[in-house]
Write a protein that holds these residues in place. Sequence first.
Motif, PDB file in Angstrom:
ATOM      1  N   GLY A   1       0.824  -1.209   0.000  1.00 25.42           N
ATOM      2  CA  GLY A   1       0.000   0.000   0.000  1.00 25.42           C
ATOM      3  C   GLY A   1       0.854   1.252   0.000  1.00 25.42           C
ATOM      4  O   GLY A   1       0.625   2.192  -0.773  1.00 25.42           O
ATOM      5  N   THR A   2       1.880   1.266   0.834  1.00 25.51           N
ATOM      6  CA  THR A   2       2.802   2.405   0.897  1.00 25.51           C
ATOM      7  C   THR A   2       3.565   2.544  -0.406  1.00 25.51           C
ATOM      8  O   THR A   2       3.746   3.648  -0.921  1.00 25.51           O
ATOM      9  CB  THR A   2       3.783   2.220   2.070  1.00 25.51           C
ATOM     10  N   LYS A   3       4.014   1.423  -0.934  1.00 22.49           N
ATOM     11  CA  LYS A   3       4.749   1.426  -2.201  1.00 22.49           C
ATOM     12  C   LYS A   3       3.891   1.988  -3.337  1.00 22.49           C
ATOM     13  O   LYS A   3       4.368   2.767  -4.155  1.00 22.49           O
ATOM     14  CB  LYS A   3       5.188  -0.006  -2.513  1.00 22.49           C
ATOM     15  N   LEU A   4       2.627   1.612  -3.363  1.00 27.47           N
ATOM     16  CA  LEU A   4       1.709   2.123  -4.383  1.00 27.47           C
ATOM     17  C   LEU A   4       1.498   3.623  -4.220  1.00 27.47           C
ATOM     18  O   LEU A   4       1.530   4.379  -5.180  1.00 27.47           O
ATOM     19  CB  LEU A   4       0.364   1.399  -4.298  1.00 27.47           C
ATOM     20  N   ARG A   5       1.265   4.049  -2.989  1.00 24.50           N
ATOM     21  CA  ARG A   5       1.000   5.463  -2.719  1.00 24.50           C
ATOM     22  C   ARG A   5       2.175   6.334  -3.132  1.00 24.50           C
ATOM     23  O   ARG A   5       2.006   7.453  -3.609  1.00 24.50           O
ATOM     24  CB  ARG A   5       0.666   5.659  -1.238  1.00 24.50           C
ATOM     25  N   LYS A   6       3.391   5.822  -2.975  1.00 26.02           N
ATOM     26  CA  LYS A   6       4.591   6.574  -3.345  1.00 26.02           C
ATOM     27  C   LYS A   6       4.910   6.465  -4.830  1.00 26.02           C
ATOM     28  O   LYS A   6       5.845   7.093  -5.313  1.00 26.02           O
ATOM     29  CB  LYS A   6       5.789   6.077  -2.533  1.00 26.02           C
ATOM     30  N   GLY A   7       4.168   5.662  -5.548  1.00 25.75           N
ATOM     31  CA  GLY A   7       4.402   5.504  -6.984  1.00 25.75           C
ATOM     32  C   GLY A   7       5.578   4.602  -7.296  1.00 25.75           C
ATOM     33  O   GLY A   7       6.146   4.660  -8.382  1.00 25.75           O
ATOM     34  N   GLU A   8       5.953   3.744  -6.364  1.00 25.42           N
ATOM     35  CA  GLU A   8       7.111   2.870  -6.525  1.00 25.42           C
ATOM     36  C   GLU A   8       6.743   1.452  -6.939  1.00 25.42           C
ATOM     37  O   GLU A   8       7.607   0.590  -7.037  1.00 25.42           O
ATOM     38  CB  GLU A   8       7.896   2.819  -5.206  1.00 25.42           C
ATOM     39  N   ALA A   9       5.457   1.190  -7.156  1.00 24.67           N
ATOM     40  CA  ALA A   9       5.014  -0.169  -7.492  1.00 24.67           C
ATOM     41  C   ALA A   9       5.204  -0.441  -8.979  1.00 24.67           C
ATOM     42  O   ALA A   9       5.029   0.438  -9.812  1.00 24.67           O
ATOM     43  CB  ALA A   9       3.559  -0.344  -7.109  1.00 24.67           C
ATOM     44  N   GLY A  10       5.554  -1.665  -9.274  1.00 29.43           N
ATOM     45  CA  GLY A  10       5.749  -2.075 -10.662  1.00 29.43           C
ATOM     46  C   GLY A  10       4.880  -3.259 -11.025  1.00 29.43           C
ATOM     47  O   GLY A  10       3.963  -3.630 -10.282  1.00 29.43           O
ATOM     48  N   ASP A  11       5.196  -3.859 -12.163  1.00 28.89           N
ATOM     49  CA  ASP A  11       4.432  -5.011 -12.654  1.00 28.89           C
ATOM     50  C   ASP A  11       4.373  -6.139 -11.624  1.00 28.89           C
ATOM     51  O   ASP A  11       3.319  -6.730 -11.412  1.00 28.89           O
ATOM     52  CB  ASP A  11       5.065  -5.573 -13.931  1.00 28.89           C
ATOM     53  N   ALA A  12       5.497  -6.432 -11.004  1.00 27.31           N
ATOM     54  CA  ALA A  12       5.551  -7.538 -10.040  1.00 27.31           C
ATOM     55  C   ALA A  12       4.651  -7.269  -8.840  1.00 27.31           C
ATOM     56  O   ALA A  12       3.994  -8.186  -8.326  1.00 27.31           O
ATOM     57  CB  ALA A  12       6.989  -7.765  -9.581  1.00 27.31           C
ATOM     58  N   ASP A  13       4.612  -6.008  -8.387  1.00 29.99           N
ATOM     59  CA  ASP A  13       3.789  -5.667  -7.220  1.00 29.99           C
ATOM     60  C   ASP A  13       2.298  -5.796  -7.532  1.00 29.99           C
ATOM     61  O   ASP A  13       1.539  -6.370  -6.751  1.00 29.99           O
ATOM     62  CB  ASP A  13       4.104  -4.242  -6.758  1.00 29.99           C
ATOM     63  N   VAL A  14       1.903  -5.269  -8.664  1.00 30.67           N
ATOM     64  CA  VAL A  14       0.500  -5.361  -9.069  1.00 30.67           C
ATOM     65  C   VAL A  14       0.142  -6.820  -9.345  1.00 30.67           C
ATOM     66  O   VAL A  14      -0.932  -7.291  -8.970  1.00 30.67           O
ATOM     67  CB  VAL A  14       0.213  -4.456 -10.283  1.00 30.67           C
ATOM     68  N   GLY A  15       1.063  -7.538  -9.937  1.00 32.73           N
ATOM     69  CA  GLY A  15       0.860  -8.964 -10.173  1.00 32.73           C
ATOM     70  C   GLY A  15       0.703  -9.746  -8.875  1.00 32.73           C
ATOM     71  O   GLY A  15      -0.069 -10.708  -8.810  1.00 32.73           O
ATOM     72  N   ALA A  16       1.420  -9.322  -7.828  1.00 31.43           N
ATOM     73  CA  ALA A  16       1.306  -9.986  -6.525  1.00 31.43           C
ATOM     74  C   ALA A  16      -0.108  -9.824  -5.968  1.00 31.43           C
ATOM     75  O   ALA A  16      -0.682 -10.780  -5.427  1.00 31.43           O
ATOM     76  CB  ALA A  16       2.331  -9.420  -5.548  1.00 31.43           C
ATOM     77  N   PHE A  17      -0.670  -8.610  -6.099  1.00 31.18           N
ATOM     78  CA  PHE A  17      -2.049  -8.398  -5.651  1.00 31.18           C
ATOM     79  C   PHE A  17      -2.997  -9.317  -6.416  1.00 31.18           C
ATOM     80  O   PHE A  17      -3.835  -9.988  -5.822  1.00 31.18           O
ATOM     81  CB  PHE A  17      -2.482  -6.937  -5.859  1.00 31.18           C
ATOM     82  N   GLU A  18      -2.852  -9.345  -7.729  1.00 25.86           N
ATOM     83  CA  GLU A  18      -3.723 -10.187  -8.554  1.00 25.86           C
ATOM     84  C   GLU A  18      -3.606 -11.655  -8.180  1.00 25.86           C
ATOM     85  O   GLU A  18      -4.613 -12.349  -8.054  1.00 25.86           O
ATOM     86  CB  GLU A  18      -3.374 -10.023 -10.037  1.00 25.86           C
ATOM     87  N   LYS A  19      -2.390 -12.124  -8.000  1.00 30.87           N
ATOM     88  CA  LYS A  19      -2.173 -13.535  -7.684  1.00 30.87           C
ATOM     89  C   LYS A  19      -2.801 -13.912  -6.349  1.00 30.87           C
ATOM     90  O   LYS A  19      -3.502 -14.915  -6.241  1.00 30.87           O
ATOM     91  CB  LYS A  19      -0.687 -13.868  -7.668  1.00 30.87           C
ATOM     92  N   VAL A  20      -2.562 -13.099  -5.326  1.00 30.79           N
ATOM     93  CA  VAL A  20      -3.115 -13.405  -4.006  1.00 30.79           C
ATOM     94  C   VAL A  20      -4.644 -13.388  -4.051  1.00 30.79           C
ATOM     95  O   VAL A  20      -5.295 -14.285  -3.512  1.00 30.79           O
ATOM     96  CB  VAL A  20      -2.568 -12.442  -2.931  1.00 30.79           C
TER      97      VAL A  20
END
Length: 166
Positions: free
Chosen positions: A120-139
């Motif tokens: 959540g913090t990583k997203l808010r700071k704009g530091e999230a990438g494909d792997a992070d978004v993919g992690a949300f989708e996978k879980v």
Amino acid sequence: MSCALIAGATACNGDDKDGASGNATPTSSAEAQKFAKTRFVANASLAAGAAYQWIVKPYRAGTFKAGADGRKFALVKAGLAGAFTYNRLKAAVNNAKGDELLSKAVAPLSAGIESLKDLGTKLRKGEAGDADVGAFEKVINDVKGAGKSAGAEVTDKVPSVSQLGG
């Protein structure tokens, strides 16, 4: 107009007698299992809806990229959605413990859910990438699959922006 005001006041009085607030106490083991599945589905559905609506969908649309219209607001919402999703998934895992079949199906997912804690913090700071978004989708997909295998179908339920912050 007055009927709408009265109905609105009645709906918002906080006196929840039907157990929708999550404070209902089951009186039998069968009832405990029913409530466990119901609560699991409610929490997992909200998590899935928030992740898709405010993280996956805007990411795929390019809204998080530098210079994109509405980027800052989208990143703030994504950060809130990330924290909300993590919170609701933790609640869903806790709810699953009340149902033997569901708890067995969801137990292996705890590590994956825990890995979302700081996204959540990583997203808010704009530091999230494909792997992070993919992690949300996978879980989310894993939780949906576990629920389905235990007879607790999870569908996306998009929470309001006010629910994300509160």
